[in-house]
Design an enzyme around this catalytic site. Structure first.
Site, short mmCIF file in Angstrom:
data_model
loop_
_atom_site.label_atom_id
_atom_site.label_comp_id
_atom_site.label_asym_id
_atom_site.label_seq_id
_atom_site.Cartn_x
_atom_site.Cartn_y
_atom_site.Cartn_z
N LYS A 140 -5.24 -2.51 15.41
CA LYS A 140 -4.73 -1.62 16.55
C LYS A 140 -5.46 -1.81 17.79
O LYS A 140 -6.65 -1.97 17.93
CB LYS A 140 -4.48 0.02 16.01
CG LYS A 140 -3.69 0.03 15.18
CD LYS A 140 -3.62 1.62 14.70
CE LYS A 140 -2.66 1.83 13.41
NZ LYS A 140 -3.02 1.10 12.19
N GLU A 183 0.70 -1.04 -0.09
CA GLU A 183 -0.05 0.00 0.12
C GLU A 183 0.93 1.10 0.05
O GLU A 183 2.09 1.15 0.41
CB GLU A 183 -0.93 -0.07 1.31
CG GLU A 183 -0.21 0.17 2.48
CD GLU A 183 -1.13 0.50 3.66
OE1 GLU A 183 -1.41 1.90 3.72
OE2 GLU A 183 -1.36 -0.37 4.47
#
Length: 782
Positions: free
Chosen positions: A200, A64
């Site tokens: 996360k 990415e």
């Protein structure tokens, strides 16, 4: 709350049109519809290296671009990641929107341009059409793709594996705010395998996993040395307190799951969680304390929606004194390595030599189908191994010899402007081909990889058939379509000879090598092969010669240069501006060269004219030789004729760039000139004393002296059949022995014997070279 999120996911699924067709028609094949395919050809840009790699099932890893354009890990991160994938045998494919156009295979320079442009935005699935549409109207905006955007374009290009940092998820309170990352829905509809370190810790991990389950996304966590059920990782922390749905133990297992998903026609994505290492991870209890504080502050200050995550990340960085930044960089590094290894294993599964049933082309056809170079898989050639002892990068050509045959006695010259009777013979030649075949035969028929190019034409097929016949692997030969590459014709050489077989006129078309450049493709080929020795011939354009040499350096190979001709030999010492530089001794870019006297003189002249003898480092190496009044020694070690012609001094002055030079002298033998390292045993061997041209001062840290030895011919051939390919055969046999651990001076005679066999053969490489295999092996052990 769980029910609300589950219904949200199911509502998304139920909004798709129902399929009431037969199962086969209902599946969503990898290839797009013709209309979509045509549209993507127009709008999606895929680099030649990636296109070729996808077409030939090489290990490609999508990366990415948001992590570079909007991250905080440094501007060199993209360069590090590109090199990381290549160093583990993969082909990197950074994905981004560049100047309003989606691109797969973005360069480091393009990423730097995107970073410097303050108008660069994040690009998820929803944003791509906007950015591309604006680009079509002249407003060219850069977009760093998120996981969702990257997956979408990766699949369009035919890429199966994607390495990233961590996954987006369901935010805390998502049952009310509906704040669910687009990464999750993309995993529900786009078949790409994503490798990341979980999501996360400030996200709602249980609801994230529940959402992925409803989307039909396989989630599996690498055990990383642990047994039994393991936790799904929480990005900076190895453990989250939430067990992973499944566990995977090896990259091969992950590759097999990807393979099975594809064969079964299951179109959802897959997520393989790779926990951060214990060394770099932040303990879960410690991380949880600072996460709670950062989340609370974000809520109190009103940071919601797209502003929520950036605020929390910034606070975590402050609260952990940069620990999260260090951990972030380390985990991305680890994930990319893991993704590359998975891609390598998947490439093996998809290769024709795999025991699996093979990949269905219709399931894998990328949407981009514009003509590109492809590698030709030879039917009878063995499958390419992951590594090769020898890699030869050079030319192959069809040679036509037209010998005039006069209908009138005594008439020896062909007539101009008319058709002449002749005997026309065809053979396959080319310096690179000859060296590769010679090394292949002298090595016992294994361990040689030949990299070259042919056109998608009759001549190209003739070349491939010929190479297959001698048992040489052709899988690294690029086949160019002339519609896409106008100068992509198979190389050919036509010689018109008179009645005495003396050359009257010759025509050569070698533009396929001088007009087409695929530096990134060849670089990845060399990185995957990891050869011990690499031979580069002078038929490539000068910039490509440098790129080949640099690729060899990066893979740890020793590089030999075959000059080809006086004119083409100059390409090694071309003007260096904008090109990878040639390194000087002791870290030379090239280990060996094998010119004849004309090529040596041309190389020396080019080096002098282009300033290669001007750097202070060059003078330091020359000074270390201790050359004082060397003419008498030159005459003694070679001859007055060679000395007067300047051959010895030319080799000496090129040694700082090429520490071993084998000058081919035809019927007079071979002159070896080489730098001896400080502890070389020949400096102390009485039998070698006569060949020590000079000795360096004992205090010099690396140079021990200079070795100069004239090897006489091993045989005087009275009836020469053909001189074609003799020098190439010499180098091929030499490299065969060097790859087996031999020493140059111990291999010169057996290499000369190989050249003699070719002198006695009508072929450009004698088919009898296999008779030298044992002798090469024995010479390599001396």
């Amino acid at each position: 709350m769980k029910t609300t999120i589950t219904r949200l996911a199911r509502a998304q699924l139920s909004s798709r049109p129902a399929c009431r067709l037969a199962p086969k028609a209902c599946s969503r094949p990898f290839s797009s519809t013709p209309a979509a395919s045509s549209g993507l050809r127009e709008l999606l840009s895929v680099s030649e290296e990636v296109t070729d790699a996808v077409a030939t099932n090489k290990p490609v890893v999508a990366l990415e671009s948001t992590i570079y354009t909007h991250g905080i890990l440094g501007n060199d991160l993209a360069k590090e990641h590109l090199e990381l994938v290549r160093s583990h045998g993969g082909i990197p494919a950074i994905i981004a929107i560049v100047d309003g156009r989606p691109k797969v295979g973005v360069s480091y320079e393009e990423i730097l341009r995107m970073i410097e442009d303050k108008g660069t935005v994040k690009a998820s699935r929803r944003d791509i059409a906007y950015l591309v549409g604006m680009g079509l109207n002249g407003r060219k905006i850069h977009g760093g793709t998120t996981i969702a955007g990257t997956m979408l374009l990766a699949k369009a290009a035919g890429i199966r594996v994607f390495g990233t940092g961590g996954l987006g998820g369901v935010h805390r309170g998502g049952e009310n705010s509906m704040d669910v990352s687009a990464d999750l829905t993309e995993l529900g509809r786009t078949r790409v395998a994503v490798i990341g370190s979980g999501c996360k810790g400030f996200l709602d991990i249980p609801r994230t996993l529940e959402f992925l389950e409803t989307q039909g996304c396989l989630v599996s966590t690498f055990a990383d040395g642990r047994e039994g059920k393991v936790d799904f990782p929480a990005f900076w922390a190895r453990d989250s307190g939430i067990k992973s749905p499944t566990t995977v133990y090896t990259e091969k297992e992950a590759a097999s799951m990807i393979y099975a998903q594809e064969k079964l026609g299951i179109e959802s994505g897959m997520f393989f969680a790779n926990p951060i290492s214990e060394e770099h991870g932040v303990p879960a209890p410690e991380m949880q304390v600072v996460i709670e504080q950062a989340v609370r502050e974000a809520t109190e200050k009103g940071f919601t929606g797209s502003n929520n995550t950036p605020y929390i990340l910034g606070r975590l960085r402050e609260l952990t004194s940069e620990k999260t930044v260090v951990a972030n960089k380390a985990l991305v590094h680890s994930n990319i390595i893991r993704a590359t290894k998975v891609s390598v294993e998947l490439s093996r599964l998809l290769s024709p030599s795999s025991n699996q049933s093979g990949s269905s082309p219709s399931m894998h056809q990328p949407a981009l189908v514009s003509p590109r170079p492809t590698e030709v898989k030879a039917k009878s050639a063995p499958a390419v191994t992951q590594t090769s002892n020898i890699l030869v990068a050079g030319s192959v050509a069809v040679d036509l010899s037209c010998d005039y045959s006069s209908p009138k006695s005594g008439e020896m010259a062909p007539q101009s402007h008319v058709s002449n009777p002749s005997r026309i013979s065809q053979s396959i030649g080319g310096v690179g081909r000859n060296v590769a075949v010679a090394a292949h035969l002298a090595s016992g028929g294994s361990g040689v990889q030949f990299c070259s190019m042919v056109g998608k034409d009759v001549a190209g097929q003739t070349v491939l058939t010929s190479l297959e016949t001698v048992g040489l692997d052709t899988s690294s030969i690029m086949k160019l379509d002339q519609q896409a590459y106008p100068e992509g014709r198979t190389a050919q050489y036509v010689a018109v000879n008179d009645g005495n077989k003396d050359l009257v006129l010759a025509m050569a078309d070698m533009n396929i090598f001088s007009k087409n450049s695929f530096a990134d493709h060849w670089r990845s080929t060399v990185a995957a092969s990891k050869p011990k020795w690499m031979v580069v011939d002078g038929n490539w354009a000068p910039p490509d010669i440098r790129h080949w040499i640099r690729a060899g350096e990066e893979s740890g190979a020793q590089v030999a240069f075959e000059p080809v001709s006086a004119e083409k030999s100059k390409g090694l010492f071309c003007p260096e501006r904008g090109l990878p530089r040639l390194n000087l001794y002791p870290e030379t870019s090239i280990s060996l060269a094998s010119p004849n006297t004309y090529e040596l003189a041309a190389m020396h002249a080019a080096a002098k004219d282009n300033g290669y003898f001007e750097p202070m480092h060059w003078f330091e190496v020359i000074d270390a030789f201790g050359m004082r009044g060397a003419r008498d020694r030159f005459v003694h070690l070679t001859s007055a004729e060679l000395t007067d012609a300047g051959v010895p001094i030319q080799t000496i002055q090129l040694l700082p760039y090429i520490p071993t030079i084998l000058t081919k002298l035809g019927s007079k033998g071979v002159l070896m000139t080489a730098i001896l390292v400080k502890d070389d045993p020949r400096l102390r061997d009485r039998d070698e004393e006569e060949f020590i041209l000079t000795r360096s001062p004992p205090t010099h840290p690396v140079v021990g002296g200079v070795y100069m030895r004239l090897f006489p011919p091993v045989e005087t051939v009275k009836e020469i059949v053909s001189v074609n390919g003799v020098g190439d055969t010499f180098l091929g046999v030499m490299i065969s022995g060097l790859a087996q651990g031999g020493r140059v001076d111990k291999l010169v005679d057996v290499a000369q014997r190989g050249a003699v066999l070719t002198l006695k053969s009508a072929e450009s490489v004698s088919p009898d070279l296999g008779s030298l295999t044992r002798e090469v092996q024995n010479a390599s052990k001396r």
